[in-house]
Design a protein around this motif. Structure first.
Motif, PDB file in Angstrom:
ATOM      1  N   LYS A 282      21.713 -62.128  -8.679  1.00 23.50           N
ATOM      2  CA  LYS A 282      21.572 -62.350  -7.238  1.00 23.50           C
ATOM      3  C   LYS A 282      22.866 -62.015  -6.490  1.00 23.50           C
ATOM      4  O   LYS A 282      22.830 -61.456  -5.392  1.00 23.50           O
ATOM      5  N   VAL A 283      23.993 -62.367  -7.103  1.00 27.88           N
ATOM      6  CA  VAL A 283      25.285 -62.040  -6.482  1.00 27.88           C
ATOM      7  C   VAL A 283      25.443 -60.532  -6.351  1.00 27.88           C
ATOM      8  O   VAL A 283      25.893 -60.010  -5.319  1.00 27.88           O
ATOM      9  N   THR A 284      25.038 -59.800  -7.386  1.00 34.27           N
ATOM     10  CA  THR A 284      25.129 -58.338  -7.341  1.00 34.27           C
ATOM     11  C   THR A 284      24.199 -57.763  -6.284  1.00 34.27           C
ATOM     12  O   THR A 284      24.562 -56.820  -5.559  1.00 34.27           O
ATOM     13  N   ALA A 285      22.999 -58.330  -6.159  1.00 30.56           N
ATOM     14  CA  ALA A 285      22.063 -57.851  -5.134  1.00 30.56           C
ATOM     15  C   ALA A 285      22.606 -58.113  -3.728  1.00 30.56           C
ATOM     16  O   ALA A 285      22.488 -57.258  -2.837  1.00 30.56           O
ATOM     17  N   LEU A 286      23.232 -59.272  -3.532  1.00 29.42           N
ATOM     18  CA  LEU A 286      23.830 -59.566  -2.227  1.00 29.42           C
ATOM     19  C   LEU A 286      25.022 -58.656  -1.942  1.00 29.42           C
ATOM     20  O   LEU A 286      25.243 -58.247  -0.791  1.00 29.42           O
ATOM     21  N   ALA A 287      25.791 -58.349  -2.997  1.00 28.51           N
ATOM     22  CA  ALA A 287      26.916 -57.432  -2.804  1.00 28.51           C
ATOM     23  C   ALA A 287      26.417 -56.046  -2.404  1.00 28.51           C
ATOM     24  O   ALA A 287      27.054 -55.353  -1.589  1.00 28.51           O
ATOM     25  N   LEU A 288      25.286 -55.634  -2.963  1.00 28.50           N
ATOM     26  CA  LEU A 288      24.696 -54.351  -2.571  1.00 28.50           C
ATOM     27  C   LEU A 288      24.306 -54.368  -1.097  1.00 28.50           C
ATOM     28  O   LEU A 288      24.572 -53.412  -0.354  1.00 28.50           O
ATOM     29  N   LYS A 338      29.178 -45.624   1.096  1.00 30.78           N
ATOM     30  CA  LYS A 338      28.007 -45.070   0.434  1.00 30.78           C
ATOM     31  C   LYS A 338      28.204 -45.049  -1.081  1.00 30.78           C
ATOM     32  O   LYS A 338      27.299 -45.405  -1.851  1.00 30.78           O
ATOM     33  N   ASN A 339      29.371 -44.640  -1.503  1.00 32.95           N
ATOM     34  CA  ASN A 339      29.665 -44.617  -2.941  1.00 32.95           C
ATOM     35  C   ASN A 339      29.746 -46.039  -3.510  1.00 32.95           C
ATOM     36  O   ASN A 339      29.339 -46.282  -4.652  1.00 32.95           O
ATOM     37  N   LYS A 340      30.290 -46.960  -2.709  1.00 32.22           N
ATOM     38  CA  LYS A 340      30.305 -48.354  -3.157  1.00 32.22           C
ATOM     39  C   LYS A 340      28.889 -48.878  -3.332  1.00 32.22           C
ATOM     40  O   LYS A 340      28.605 -49.635  -4.266  1.00 32.22           O
ATOM     41  N   SER A 341      27.993 -48.486  -2.454  1.00 33.98           N
ATOM     42  CA  SER A 341      26.601 -48.929  -2.560  1.00 33.98           C
ATOM     43  C   SER A 341      25.955 -48.392  -3.829  1.00 33.98           C
ATOM     44  O   SER A 341      25.190 -49.097  -4.504  1.00 33.98           O
ATOM     45  N   HIS A 342      26.250 -47.145  -4.164  1.00 34.70           N
ATOM     46  CA  HIS A 342      25.717 -46.582  -5.414  1.00 34.70           C
ATOM     47  C   HIS A 342      26.242 -47.357  -6.625  1.00 34.70           C
ATOM     48  O   HIS A 342      25.491 -47.629  -7.578  1.00 34.70           O
ATOM     49  N   GLN A 343      27.515 -47.710  -6.591  1.00 28.70           N
ATOM     50  CA  GLN A 343      28.074 -48.492  -7.700  1.00 28.70           C
ATOM     51  C   GLN A 343      27.405 -49.854  -7.797  1.00 28.70           C
ATOM     52  O   GLN A 343      27.058 -50.317  -8.897  1.00 28.70           O
ATOM     53  N   ALA A 344      27.214 -50.513  -6.644  1.00 29.48           N
ATOM     54  CA  ALA A 344      26.565 -51.830  -6.647  1.00 29.48           C
ATOM     55  C   ALA A 344      25.128 -51.737  -7.134  1.00 29.48           C
ATOM     56  O   ALA A 344      24.632 -52.638  -7.820  1.00 29.48           O
ATOM     57  N   ALA A 345      24.434 -50.658  -6.792  1.00 26.79           N
ATOM     58  CA  ALA A 345      23.057 -50.478  -7.245  1.00 26.79           C
ATOM     59  C   ALA A 345      22.997 -50.343  -8.769  1.00 26.79           C
ATOM     60  O   ALA A 345      22.113 -50.912  -9.426  1.00 26.79           O
ATOM     61  N   LEU A 346      23.942 -49.619  -9.337  1.00 29.60           N
ATOM     62  CA  LEU A 346      23.991 -49.482 -10.796  1.00 29.60           C
ATOM     63  C   LEU A 346      24.345 -50.813 -11.461  1.00 29.60           C
ATOM     64  O   LEU A 346      23.804 -51.148 -12.523  1.00 29.60           O
ATOM     65  N   GLU A 347      25.250 -51.573 -10.844  1.00 31.71           N
ATOM     66  CA  GLU A 347      25.590 -52.888 -11.384  1.00 31.71           C
ATOM     67  C   GLU A 347      24.378 -53.812 -11.346  1.00 31.71           C
ATOM     68  O   GLU A 347      24.175 -54.616 -12.271  1.00 31.71           O
ATOM     69  N   LEU A 348      23.572 -53.709 -10.308  1.00 28.88           N
ATOM     70  CA  LEU A 348      22.375 -54.532 -10.213  1.00 28.88           C
ATOM     71  C   LEU A 348      21.380 -54.182 -11.316  1.00 28.88           C
ATOM     72  O   LEU A 348      20.810 -55.075 -11.961  1.00 28.88           O
ATOM     73  N   ARG A 349      21.187 -52.911 -11.564  1.00 27.40           N
ATOM     74  CA  ARG A 349      20.277 -52.495 -12.643  1.00 27.40           C
ATOM     75  C   ARG A 349      20.796 -52.961 -13.994  1.00 27.40           C
ATOM     76  O   ARG A 349      20.022 -53.396 -14.862  1.00 27.40           O
ATOM     77  N   SER A 350      22.116 -52.887 -14.180  1.00 30.27           N
ATOM     78  CA  SER A 350      22.697 -53.362 -15.435  1.00 30.27           C
ATOM     79  C   SER A 350      22.504 -54.863 -15.596  1.00 30.27           C
ATOM     80  O   SER A 350      22.185 -55.349 -16.694  1.00 30.27           O
ATOM     81  N   ALA A 351      22.697 -55.637 -14.507  1.00 29.46           N
ATOM     82  CA  ALA A 351      22.506 -57.088 -14.567  1.00 29.46           C
ATOM     83  C   ALA A 351      21.060 -57.436 -14.883  1.00 29.46           C
ATOM     84  O   ALA A 351      20.781 -58.367 -15.651  1.00 29.46           O
ATOM     85  N   GLN A 352      20.111 -56.728 -14.293  1.00 23.70           N
ATOM     86  CA  GLN A 352      18.701 -56.966 -14.571  1.00 23.70           C
ATOM     87  C   GLN A 352      18.380 -56.686 -16.033  1.00 23.70           C
ATOM     88  O   GLN A 352      17.622 -57.423 -16.679  1.00 23.70           O
ATOM     89  N   ASN A 353      18.964 -55.618 -16.569  1.00 26.48           N
ATOM     90  CA  ASN A 353      18.734 -55.284 -17.972  1.00 26.48           C
ATOM     91  C   ASN A 353      19.331 -56.348 -18.895  1.00 26.48           C
ATOM     92  O   ASN A 353      18.717 -56.732 -19.899  1.00 26.48           O
ATOM     93  N   GLN A 354      20.527 -56.854 -18.547  1.00 28.33           N
ATOM     94  CA  GLN A 354      21.150 -57.899 -19.355  1.00 28.33           C
ATOM     95  C   GLN A 354      20.320 -59.177 -19.340  1.00 28.33           C
ATOM     96  O   GLN A 354      20.179 -59.853 -20.369  1.00 28.33           O
ATOM     97  N   THR A 355      19.765 -59.519 -18.189  1.00 34.51           N
ATOM     98  CA  THR A 355      18.934 -60.719 -18.094  1.00 34.51           C
ATOM     99  C   THR A 355      17.695 -60.602 -18.963  1.00 34.51           C
ATOM    100  O   THR A 355      17.320 -61.538 -19.686  1.00 34.51           O
ATOM    101  N   SER A 356      17.052 -59.460 -18.928  1.00 34.80           N
ATOM    102  CA  SER A 356      15.858 -59.244 -19.747  1.00 34.80           C
ATOM    103  C   SER A 356      16.202 -59.295 -21.239  1.00 34.80           C
ATOM    104  O   SER A 356      15.478 -59.906 -22.030  1.00 34.80           O
ATOM    105  N   GLN A 357      17.304 -58.678 -21.611  1.00 28.35           N
ATOM    106  CA  GLN A 357      17.711 -58.687 -23.014  1.00 28.35           C
ATOM    107  C   GLN A 357      18.085 -60.093 -23.470  1.00 28.35           C
ATOM    108  O   GLN A 357      17.717 -60.519 -24.577  1.00 28.35           O
ATOM    109  N   ALA A 358      18.804 -60.836 -22.621  1.00 29.50           N
ATOM    110  CA  ALA A 358      19.211 -62.197 -22.980  1.00 29.50           C
ATOM    111  C   ALA A 358      18.008 -63.107 -23.138  1.00 29.50           C
ATOM    112  O   ALA A 358      17.990 -63.986 -24.006  1.00 29.50           O
ATOM    113  N   ARG A 359      16.993 -62.918 -22.311  1.00 25.07           N
ATOM    114  CA  ARG A 359      15.794 -63.745 -22.413  1.00 25.07           C
ATOM    115  C   ARG A 359      15.145 -63.580 -23.784  1.00 25.07           C
ATOM    116  O   ARG A 359      14.739 -64.573 -24.421  1.00 25.07           O
ATOM    117  N   GLN A 360      15.054 -62.360 -24.271  1.00 23.01           N
ATOM    118  CA  GLN A 360      14.480 -62.117 -25.598  1.00 23.01           C
ATOM    119  C   GLN A 360      15.382 -62.697 -26.696  1.00 23.01           C
ATOM    120  O   GLN A 360      14.890 -63.281 -27.675  1.00 23.01           O
TER     121      GLN A 360
END
Length: 448
Positions: A282-288, A338-360
């Motif tokens: 959520k913090v990453t999404a807000l930063a985006l 604009k470039n910062k937004s792209h970085q934040a978007a990638l960080e958000l996707r990475s955080a979502q992937n980590q959450t899914s992996q941690a749940r399993q």
């Protein structure tokens, strides 16, 4: 309400019937609460949580008016000047007026040379600024608020880990005491066998070799006993370390309770580790969103209340106020945001992937811990049965040896089997308790 003698007697009987072994569990709970109160690392985690609360208050303070006082004094000489030809403009007029009036009421004036830099000048003011609209401030406040949830979840993670470690250390200390007790009993049995062999040799019913063998066995058991006592001291030191107490503090370990071994689990709750990752997401999404807000304007206002003029001179013209509204809008910043937004978007996707992996991973951890506990229960049941058989076997061999119907090697084998099986039983009980604590941790089932 006054209790009748019958009720008092009934309460006394109920208290007497409570197994004394269960008192160890109550004492363990007291130790857990003590650790949660005194553990140094837990205090550090709490400090970080309190820090995040103040960070939120700091972010919310940006919505309030900002008031500051400033005073400046200027003294200068030289620099650029502006020439004002007052004399050239007014002197001809004044001369004409003097001629017409036959008087000298209109004196001649000189041209003025005015410096740009003020000299002997002061400006004292109180400035109040207020942000009317700034999306970055709004998102920053939301980020700080979510970080409080993150820190709180991290604090709970450490609390659960501390509870698990305190339980494992407590059970480990109990097991070390039981090992010492088993080996003390083994030393007593070895002394008894030595006495029996000495009596048999004295009566001519055995050769002297059995005395040497019995003495060697006794020496070996005494060495194991000393090593077990040292391990018990180390286990106690580690337990006191978790409680932030002097390492040599006494521990009320009680007796290990094998009568209340778990039959089933409480069910899995949501792990705080997932809450940490979800809050980070959520913090990453807000930063985006905050990075994307650069396209929005920023509106603020200010008002200055002050006085200015020549130094140490205050008159009716000195006070002033200055009010203004500021609107700023980023047009082009070299694509930085604009470039910062792209970085934040990638960080958000990475955080979502980590959450899914941690749940399993956490689901796998809970399932594995549950299966390990079932295996430990079965092993403990087998160890109890084996120890009971070894006790009976040793008693039979000891009786037969006294009657001269068994060899000393058979008696010695029974003694070694009994000691080893008793040690295995204590280890099996420790394994059950340890796996129970690990399953409780994996399911986040401990209730604070």
């Amino acid at each position: 309400m006054k209790k009748s003698p019958f009720n008092l007697l009934l309460i006394a009987i109920c208290l007497y019937c409570i197994p004394f072994k269960a008192m160890a569990q109550y004492k363990l709970q007291d130790y857990i609460e003590e650790a949660l109160k005194n553990n140094l690392e837990l205090r550090n985690q709490d400090f970080m949580f309190q820090k995040s609360i103040y960070a939120l208050k700091e972010a919310r303070g940006l919505f309030l008016p900002q008031v500051e006082m400033s005073t400046q004094y200027l003294s200068s000489e030289g620099g650029r000047k502006i020439e004002i030809p007052i004399g050239d403009l007014l002197n001809p007029v004044y001369s004409t007026l003097n001629n017409l009036t036959s008087s000298g009421r209109f004196p001649q004036v000189e041209n003025v040379s005015q410096a740009f830099n003020p000299n002997n000048y002061y400006d004292a003011k109180v400035r109040t600024t207020l942000s009317l609209y700034n999306a970055e401030i709004t998102y920053n406040s939301r980020i700080k608020k979510e970080q409080i949830n993150l820190r709180q979840a991290q604090l709970m993670v450490y609390k659960r880990e501390l509870v698990k470690n305190v339980k494992l250390a407590y059970y480990g200390y109990q097991q070390s005491l039981q090992s010492v007790k088993v080996l003390e009993n083994g030393v007593a049995l070895a002394n008894e066998n030595l006495r029996i062999n000495q009596s048999l040799v004295k009566n001519g019913k055995a050769i002297r070799t059995v005395i040497s063998r019995a003495q060697n066995e006794l020496t070996g058991l005494e060495a194991q006993l000393e090593n077990a006592r040292l391990q018990s001291v180390n286990a106690a030191a580690y337990f006191n370390f978790l409680l932030n107490k002097p390492l040599q503090s006494a521990i009320d370990a009680g007796e290990p309770d094998s009568s209340t071994l778990p039959a089933d689990t409480l069910g899995t709750r949501k792990r705080e580790e997932l809450q940490v990752l979800e809050s980070a997401e959520k913090v990453t999404a807000l930063a985006l969103k905050m990075n994307n807000s650069y396209v929005l304007p920023k509106l603020s206002t200010f008002i200055d209340l002050g006085a200015q003029g020549d130094f140490l001179k205050v008159n009716a013209e000195s006070p002033y106020y200055l009010f203004g509204v500021t609107l700023s809008w980023s047009i082009f910043t070299g694509n930085q945001y604009k470039n910062k937004s792209h970085q934040a978007a990638l960080e958000l996707r990475s955080a979502q992937n980590q959450t899914s992996q941690a749940r399993q991973q956490l689901q796998l951890e809970a399932e594995t811990a549950r299966n390990k506990l079932i295996g430990a229960l079965q092993a403990h049941k087998a160890a109890v049965s084996q120890t009971s058989m070894s006790q009976q076997y040793f008693k039979d061999e000891q009786r037969l040896y006294k009657e001269g119907q068994a060899l000393y090697l058979e008696l010695l084998d029974g003694q070694i089997r009994l000691i080893n099986d008793e040690l295995k039983q204590t280890m099996a009980l420790l394994e059950v308790r340890s796996k129970q604590a690990e399953l409780e941790r994996a399911e986040a089932s401990y209730i604070f």
